[in-house]
Design a protein around this motif. Structure first.
Motif, PDB file in Angstrom:
ATOM      1  N   PRO A 226       0.834  -1.214   0.000  1.00  0.00           N
ATOM      2  CA  PRO A 226       0.000   0.000   0.000  1.00  0.00           C
ATOM      3  C   PRO A 226       0.868   1.264   0.000  1.00  0.00           C
ATOM      4  O   PRO A 226       1.150   1.849   1.049  1.00  0.00           O
ATOM      5  CB  PRO A 226      -0.808  -0.130   1.285  1.00  0.00           C
ATOM      6  CG  PRO A 226       0.038  -0.969   2.187  1.00  0.00           C
ATOM      7  CD  PRO A 226       0.797  -1.904   1.304  1.00  0.00           C
ATOM      8  N   VAL A 227       1.322   1.656  -1.173  1.00  0.00           N
ATOM      9  CA  VAL A 227       2.308   2.723  -1.297  1.00  0.00           C
ATOM     10  C   VAL A 227       1.809   4.027  -0.684  1.00  0.00           C
ATOM     11  O   VAL A 227       2.538   4.699   0.063  1.00  0.00           O
ATOM     12  CB  VAL A 227       2.683   2.935  -2.782  1.00  0.00           C
ATOM     13  CG1 VAL A 227       3.590   4.155  -2.940  1.00  0.00           C
ATOM     14  CG2 VAL A 227       3.366   1.683  -3.331  1.00  0.00           C
ATOM     15  N   THR A 228       0.573   4.401  -0.968  1.00  0.00           N
ATOM     16  CA  THR A 228       0.041   5.667  -0.455  1.00  0.00           C
ATOM     17  C   THR A 228       0.050   5.701   1.064  1.00  0.00           C
ATOM     18  O   THR A 228       0.504   6.672   1.675  1.00  0.00           O
ATOM     19  CB  THR A 228      -1.395   5.896  -0.976  1.00  0.00           C
ATOM     20  OG1 THR A 228      -1.369   5.988  -2.407  1.00  0.00           O
ATOM     21  CG2 THR A 228      -1.980   7.185  -0.405  1.00  0.00           C
ATOM     22  N   ARG A 229      -0.431   4.613   1.685  1.00  0.00           N
ATOM     23  CA  ARG A 229      -0.481   4.569   3.147  1.00  0.00           C
ATOM     24  C   ARG A 229       0.914   4.586   3.750  1.00  0.00           C
ATOM     25  O   ARG A 229       1.151   5.223   4.779  1.00  0.00           O
ATOM     26  CB  ARG A 229      -1.242   3.330   3.622  1.00  0.00           C
ATOM     27  CG  ARG A 229      -2.732   3.369   3.351  1.00  0.00           C
ATOM     28  CD  ARG A 229      -3.503   2.558   4.384  1.00  0.00           C
ATOM     29  NE  ARG A 229      -3.009   1.193   4.504  1.00  0.00           N
ATOM     30  CZ  ARG A 229      -3.462   0.168   3.800  1.00  0.00           C
ATOM     31  NH1 ARG A 229      -4.408   0.372   2.882  1.00  0.00           N
ATOM     32  NH2 ARG A 229      -2.995  -1.045   3.973  1.00  0.00           N
ATOM     33  N   ARG A 230       1.856   3.892   3.130  1.00  0.00           N
ATOM     34  CA  ARG A 230       3.210   3.826   3.681  1.00  0.00           C
ATOM     35  C   ARG A 230       3.922   5.176   3.573  1.00  0.00           C
ATOM     36  O   ARG A 230       4.618   5.593   4.503  1.00  0.00           O
ATOM     37  CB  ARG A 230       4.024   2.749   2.957  1.00  0.00           C
ATOM     38  CG  ARG A 230       3.511   1.330   3.158  1.00  0.00           C
ATOM     39  CD  ARG A 230       3.659   0.885   4.606  1.00  0.00           C
ATOM     40  NE  ARG A 230       3.323  -0.518   4.745  1.00  0.00           N
ATOM     41  CZ  ARG A 230       2.220  -0.988   5.313  1.00  0.00           C
ATOM     42  NH1 ARG A 230       1.333  -0.129   5.812  1.00  0.00           N
ATOM     43  NH2 ARG A 230       1.987  -2.278   5.400  1.00  0.00           N
ATOM     44  N   VAL A 231       3.776   5.850   2.442  1.00  0.00           N
ATOM     45  CA  VAL A 231       4.412   7.162   2.295  1.00  0.00           C
ATOM     46  C   VAL A 231       3.787   8.150   3.275  1.00  0.00           C
ATOM     47  O   VAL A 231       4.488   8.956   3.900  1.00  0.00           O
ATOM     48  CB  VAL A 231       4.278   7.674   0.844  1.00  0.00           C
ATOM     49  CG1 VAL A 231       4.769   9.119   0.722  1.00  0.00           C
ATOM     50  CG2 VAL A 231       5.077   6.778  -0.101  1.00  0.00           C
ATOM     51  N   LEU A 232       2.461   8.076   3.430  1.00  0.00           N
ATOM     52  CA  LEU A 232       1.794   8.930   4.409  1.00  0.00           C
ATOM     53  C   LEU A 232       2.309   8.639   5.814  1.00  0.00           C
ATOM     54  O   LEU A 232       2.537   9.563   6.614  1.00  0.00           O
ATOM     55  CB  LEU A 232       0.280   8.712   4.337  1.00  0.00           C
ATOM     56  CG  LEU A 232      -0.589   9.577   5.264  1.00  0.00           C
ATOM     57  CD1 LEU A 232      -0.382  11.057   4.984  1.00  0.00           C
ATOM     58  CD2 LEU A 232      -2.062   9.203   5.118  1.00  0.00           C
ATOM     59  N   LEU A 233       2.543   7.355   6.121  1.00  0.00           N
ATOM     60  CA  LEU A 233       3.089   6.971   7.427  1.00  0.00           C
ATOM     61  C   LEU A 233       4.471   7.583   7.643  1.00  0.00           C
ATOM     62  O   LEU A 233       4.782   8.056   8.740  1.00  0.00           O
ATOM     63  CB  LEU A 233       3.174   5.444   7.512  1.00  0.00           C
ATOM     64  CG  LEU A 233       3.907   4.873   8.739  1.00  0.00           C
ATOM     65  CD1 LEU A 233       3.138   5.203  10.018  1.00  0.00           C
ATOM     66  CD2 LEU A 233       4.105   3.362   8.604  1.00  0.00           C
ATOM     67  N   ALA A 234       5.300   7.583   6.589  1.00  0.00           N
ATOM     68  CA  ALA A 234       6.648   8.144   6.713  1.00  0.00           C
ATOM     69  C   ALA A 234       6.577   9.638   7.027  1.00  0.00           C
ATOM     70  O   ALA A 234       7.294  10.138   7.909  1.00  0.00           O
ATOM     71  CB  ALA A 234       7.436   7.915   5.425  1.00  0.00           C
ATOM     72  N   PHE A 235       5.712  10.378   6.339  1.00  0.00           N
ATOM     73  CA  PHE A 235       5.591  11.808   6.590  1.00  0.00           C
ATOM     74  C   PHE A 235       4.991  12.083   7.968  1.00  0.00           C
ATOM     75  O   PHE A 235       5.410  13.020   8.668  1.00  0.00           O
ATOM     76  CB  PHE A 235       4.733  12.467   5.507  1.00  0.00           C
ATOM     77  CG  PHE A 235       5.498  12.825   4.272  1.00  0.00           C
ATOM     78  CD1 PHE A 235       6.245  13.995   4.208  1.00  0.00           C
ATOM     79  CD2 PHE A 235       5.485  11.991   3.168  1.00  0.00           C
ATOM     80  CE1 PHE A 235       6.966  14.322   3.074  1.00  0.00           C
ATOM     81  CE2 PHE A 235       6.193  12.307   2.023  1.00  0.00           C
ATOM     82  CZ  PHE A 235       6.943  13.478   1.972  1.00  0.00           C
ATOM     83  N   LEU A 236       4.012  11.266   8.356  1.00  0.00           N
ATOM     84  CA  LEU A 236       3.409  11.442   9.688  1.00  0.00           C
ATOM     85  C   LEU A 236       4.453  11.188  10.776  1.00  0.00           C
ATOM     86  O   LEU A 236       4.558  11.955  11.737  1.00  0.00           O
ATOM     87  CB  LEU A 236       2.225  10.486   9.844  1.00  0.00           C
ATOM     88  CG  LEU A 236       1.410  10.603  11.139  1.00  0.00           C
ATOM     89  CD1 LEU A 236      -0.059  10.262  10.875  1.00  0.00           C
ATOM     90  CD2 LEU A 236       1.938   9.681  12.237  1.00  0.00           C
TER      91      LEU A 236
END
Length: 347
Positions: A226-236
């Protein structure tokens, strides 16, 4: 007559294991920066023995603490082939909000201060991640915009107001004064952060997914990540750590105001890159980023200790960044060649 089997060549096996282990150590991306740090400290000590005195070591650790925490968060983002230029602004707005809370709510528990700062950082980091993943705009552009937006909000909020050490409880300021086994309390917090994030990146599925995304985002999608969720997790996560750093900044320094954290983002990116985190994503570790942060802050302290002009401090940091990028590029080319040779042999 009995036919016996030859005893296993245990000595040769041990030798191969030893040489293999040594080769693995030599391939570590963190090794060059670690050796550079050791050499720098040793040479500075020879020039000025006070550099490694009790107070000198404490100052060295305190100076590195904030940068280490921010570099760990930035490393998570860079590994996904992104970057966050707004971390200095996030730190600034959280640091000023920390001073505001102490004045507006006398007696507020310090734990709540930390939670509030990290929550605000998480919110601002999530905005970055949402815009990058949903708008499909390069993170460099998005976070350059939010850098100025968050800085503008802090300027509008703070104006000419500054909060000083006397506006905070003594117990909060003591986080940067009290030590355990020679380590300042806020430095121990930074070490705990490095350990937790390192375990997360190496031992959990979401952490390993961040590396896969940075290596090849399209392939990661095909594998069901889930690329979108993982990138969002990194920024969060980066926002949470920037918020934590903002609270610790308010404890460490005598004043916070509208300009707190200005320009810090470039030092943070430099620390991660120098520490072996590939600017093109997909490789590097948060431990390396932390060592890179320690190296850069040590360079500043070391050159100051031997009275070298500040210009040379900045020039050396620039050279280290270029060297790290060149080394990473050479390593990628060598890996690609080995992969092609391996595929040719299989055919």
């Amino acid at each position: 007559m009995t036919i016996g089997t030859s005893p296993p060549n245990t000595a040769g096996t041990r030798m191969r294991r030893t040489s293999g282990g040594l080769a693995s150590v030599l391939r570590l991306r963190e090794l060059p920066v670690t050796l550079a740090l050791i050499a720098l400290v040793a040479l500075t000590y020879l020039a000025n023995p006070l550099f490694l005195g009790q107070q000198g070591m404490k100052d060295l650790l305190l100076n590195a603490t904030i940068v280490i925490i921010l570099a760990v968060g930035q490393a998570m983002v860079i590994i996904t082939r992104n970057v966050d230029l707004s971390v200095g602004s996030i730190l600034g707005i959280v640091a000023f909000s920390t001073g505001t809370l102490f004045v507006a709510v006398p007696g507020i528990p310090i734990v709540l201060i930390f939670l509030a700062g990290m929550a605000l950082g998480a919110l601002l980091g999530s905005v970055n991640g949402f815009l990058v993943t949903v708008a499909k705009v390069p993170s460099l552009v998005i976070t350059l915009g939010t850098l100025y937006i968050y800085r503008g909000l802090n300027n509008a909020w703070a104006g000419g107001t500054q909060y000083f050490a006397g506006d905070r409880p003594d117990s909060f300021g003591a986080l940067s004064v009290d030590t355990i086994a020679g380590f300042p309390l806020i430095t121990l917090i930074a070490i705990i952060v490095v350990i937790i994030v390192a375990i997360f990146m190496a031992s959990t599925r979401p952490g390993r997914d961040l590396y896969a995304i940075g290596s090849d985002p399209e392939a990661a999608k095909l594998f069901g990540i889930p690329v979108t969720r993982r990138v969002l997790l990194a920024f969060l996560s980066n926002g949470v750590l920037a918020g934590l750093a903002g609270v610790l900044y308010a404890s460490r320094f005598n004043s916070v105001g509208a300009t707190t954290g200005t320009g810090l983002e470039f030092d943070i990116i430099a620390a991660a890159v120098v520490g072996g985190v590939a600017i093109f994503g997909g490789s590097g570790t948060v431990v390396g980023a932390a060592i890179g942060a320690l190296l850069l802050t040590t360079i500043t302290s070391a050159l100051t200790a031997i009275r070298v002009d500040k210009f040379w401090q900045q020039a050396i940091v620039g050279l280290l960044i270029l060297a790290a990028i060149v080394i990473d590029r050479i390593a990628r080319i060598r890996t690609a060649k080995k992969l092609r040779h391996s595929e040719a042999r299989d055919v």
